[in-house]
Design an enzyme around this catalytic site. Structure first.
Site, PDB file in Angstrom:
ATOM      1  CG  ASN A 104     -19.011  28.321 -11.591  1.00  0.00           C
ATOM      2  OD1 ASN A 104     -19.393  29.220 -12.336  1.00  0.00           O
ATOM      3  ND2 ASN A 104     -19.718  27.234 -11.381  1.00  0.00           N
ATOM      4  CG  HIS A 160     -23.690  23.477 -17.374  1.00  0.00           C
ATOM      5  ND1 HIS A 160     -22.347  23.207 -17.452  1.00  0.00           N
ATOM      6  CD2 HIS A 160     -23.794  24.701 -16.843  1.00  0.00           C
ATOM      7  CE1 HIS A 160     -21.668  24.237 -16.977  1.00  0.00           C
ATOM      8  NE2 HIS A 160     -22.518  25.161 -16.598  1.00  0.00           N
ATOM      9  CG  ASN A 161     -27.583  26.723 -15.479  1.00  0.00           C
ATOM     10  OD1 ASN A 161     -27.385  25.610 -15.016  1.00  0.00           O
ATOM     11  ND2 ASN A 161     -27.357  27.834 -14.799  1.00  0.00           N
ATOM     12  N   GLY A 209     -14.027  20.237 -13.320  1.00  0.00           N
ATOM     13  CA  GLY A 209     -13.863  19.934 -11.891  1.00  0.00           C
ATOM     14  C   GLY A 209     -13.698  21.218 -11.107  1.00  0.00           C
ATOM     15  CB  SER A 267     -12.060  19.226 -16.506  1.00  0.00           C
ATOM     16  OG  SER A 267     -12.027  20.368 -15.686  1.00  0.00           O
ATOM     17  CG  HIS A 283     -23.183  21.506 -14.022  1.00  0.00           C
ATOM     18  ND1 HIS A 283     -23.375  21.214 -12.711  1.00  0.00           N
ATOM     19  CD2 HIS A 283     -22.909  22.838 -14.076  1.00  0.00           C
ATOM     20  CE1 HIS A 283     -23.223  22.322 -11.999  1.00  0.00           C
ATOM     21  NE2 HIS A 283     -22.939  23.316 -12.784  1.00  0.00           N
TER      22      HIS A 283
END
Length: 480
Positions: A203, A326-327, A378, A384, A403
């Site tokens: 992604n 986001h991780n 998105g 998005s 996220h």
DNA sequence: ATGTCC
């Protein structure tokens, strides 16, 4: 776990009672609409309940509106674990450490790019290597890599990739202080040396977009966003380097959990008590991988600027709005309610974005009054969003929101259902030009394999964990 | 996500 076990607390709040499982010390709490409750798999609810069994978990095992199945912890999961009595778990961060998103705003308008999407993306595709195992024109020595992983985006700027002002618009200023390169294996270094400045696969993407709607004029003004202007969104992480760091520590943590007598409902929640050597070593290595990802996005930003300058004009501006992780797990201080005093936690966000509310000292000065910008991509055929953090999130989700839209179909299922060429053609008919290394990536990432981003972001907005500022539409996308 | 199985 069956949906029947959920208790509805509010329009957008659902709980898994702590009585559901003997080992749970807190309830599970999900931010979902009635419709999204049915989209979440039973196994994901089970994972949320499992996380509630970790020692030292505070308040709730949280799940953002996009929640779906992950390794041990769900994707879209947030867990705050007590700094003194809790644990640290690599599964709560994920394999792609500091996978994240950055947004660049330009002074180009939509019409300036219209009709040139294909040529522009070809240029970007040539500048920024992508795909599984892709290699960069940078090939660092071990000692250069040591400096890079201890300094993150700052390494990149000091080495000519970007400008000083980029740094202040990165979460953590693009550098986690606790990084210690002496904890990085030869193998991880070997994988990392040639991948700085590469996009990767899956992604991950580089997308040329335009702003088609502003929801919050004042916040948009503060973030420097105007309707019809072009933005560039970069989504990538720490590549093979972070993956290697995670793999090695998951193995160590499995041994550690046994050694410290932690009873786990799922082996994939392997963890170690904070303060132990295992926990500290993982955290310091995780910080190296987080810094690697910030350096990676910074180098890609520099090459993106070069591509735009070559293609349009050297006067074109591409300014960083913000860069979010986001991780990642972060040591943070939170005051949950008026009765309690401030306390320190290891906040694990896996497929969840920090979205601190107004006035927080970790937010850039420019955004203090507004709250932190958070970026929610998105899918390549759909909107998005840029949102802002809220006070409500500070009190309820440790300052976190979703996220992304979240998958609704596995990669395998998507590959069976879609064919890359067809998806690409359908997107081009919508005016979106997509270029990828392989058709299979386009099939895996087909818009239909994802939940509706608007639906997910609206739940976050209506629940109050983040507020919409602007919407971004894809024009041209480079994929791995 | 990932040199998509050391």
């Amino acid at each position: 776990m069956k949906k029947d076990n959920l208790e509805r607390k509010d329009e957008y709040i659902w709980e898994i009672p702590k009585e559901y499982k003997g080992c749970m010390s807190v309830p599970g709490r999900l931010y979902l609409s009635e419709k999204l409750v049915d989209v979440v798999e039973e196994d994901t609810y089970e994972q949320i309940a499992n996380v509630a069994c970790l020692p030292g978990i505070k308040n709730y095992s949280l799940a953002m509106p996009e929640a779906h199945l992950g390794y041990g912890f769900p994707i879209g999961g947030v867990a705050a674990l007590d700094r003194d009595e809790g644990v640290i778990s690599p599964g709560g961060v994920g394999f792609d450490i500091n996978c994240g998103v950055r947004l660049l705003k330009t002074n180009l308008k939509k019409e300036d790019v219209k009709g040139k999407e294909k040529e522009l993306i070809e240029n970007l595709f040539n500048k920024v290597p992508s795909g599984v195992g892709s290699e960069s024109k940078l090939n660092l020595s071990n000692s250069e890599l040591d400096i890079l992983v201890e300094n993150g985006a700052q390494w990149a700027v000091e080495n000519g990739y970007g400008k000083e002002s980029d740094i202040k618009f990165c979460e953590e200023n693009g550098k986690m202080q606790q990084a210690d390169s002496s904890l990085i294996s030869k193998k991880a270094k070997g994988r990392g040396k040639s991948q700085v400045g590469t996009l990767g696969s899956g992604n991950h993407f580089l997308e040329v977009q335009y702003i088609d709607e502003i929801f919050d004029e004042e916040a948009a003004k503060t973030f420097g966003l105007n309707e019809d202007y072009v933005t560039v969104m970069i989504h990538t992480g720490s590549r093979g380097f972070g993956h290697q760091v995670c793999t090695e520590h998951v193995n160590e943590m499995e041994k550690a959990a046994k050694k410290y007598g932690i009873d786990l409902p799922d082996k994939q929640l392997a963890c170690a008590p904070s303060g132990t050597k295992e926990a500290e070593d993982y955290f310091k290595a995780m910080c190296c991988a987080a810094n690697y990802a910030w350096a990676n996005r910074q180098v890609i930003t520099s090459w993106t600027r070069e591509a735009f300058h070559d293609f349009f004009d050297s006067e074109i501006k591409l300014d960083l709005v913000y860069d979010v992780a986001h991780n990642v797990a972060k040591e943070e201080t939170h005051k949950i309610n008026k009765k309690e005093s401030k306390k320190d936690y290891f906040v694990h966000r896996k497929g969840a974005t920090r979205a601190f509310g107004p006035g927080h000292s970790s937010i850039p000065k420019k955004y203090q009054k507004t709250g932190q910008p958070a970026l929610i991509p998105g899918n390549m055929g759909d909107s998005s969003f840029i949102v802002k953090g809220t006070e409500y999130a500070m009190e309820n989700t440790f300052g976190s929101t979703c996220h992304g839209a979240g998958r609704k179909m596995s990669r395998k299922k998507a590959k069976g259902k879609y064919w890359g060429g067809t998806v690409q053609k359908e997107l081009s008919e919508k005016g979106i030009y997509v270029k990828a290394t392989h058709g299979s990536v386009i099939a895996e990432e087909a818009p239909g394999a994802y939940k509706n981003p608007t639906e997910v972001v609206d739940v976050a907005h209506n629940a109050g964990i983040s507020e919409k500022v602007g919407r971004l539409q894809p024009m041209a996308v480079a994929k791995g």
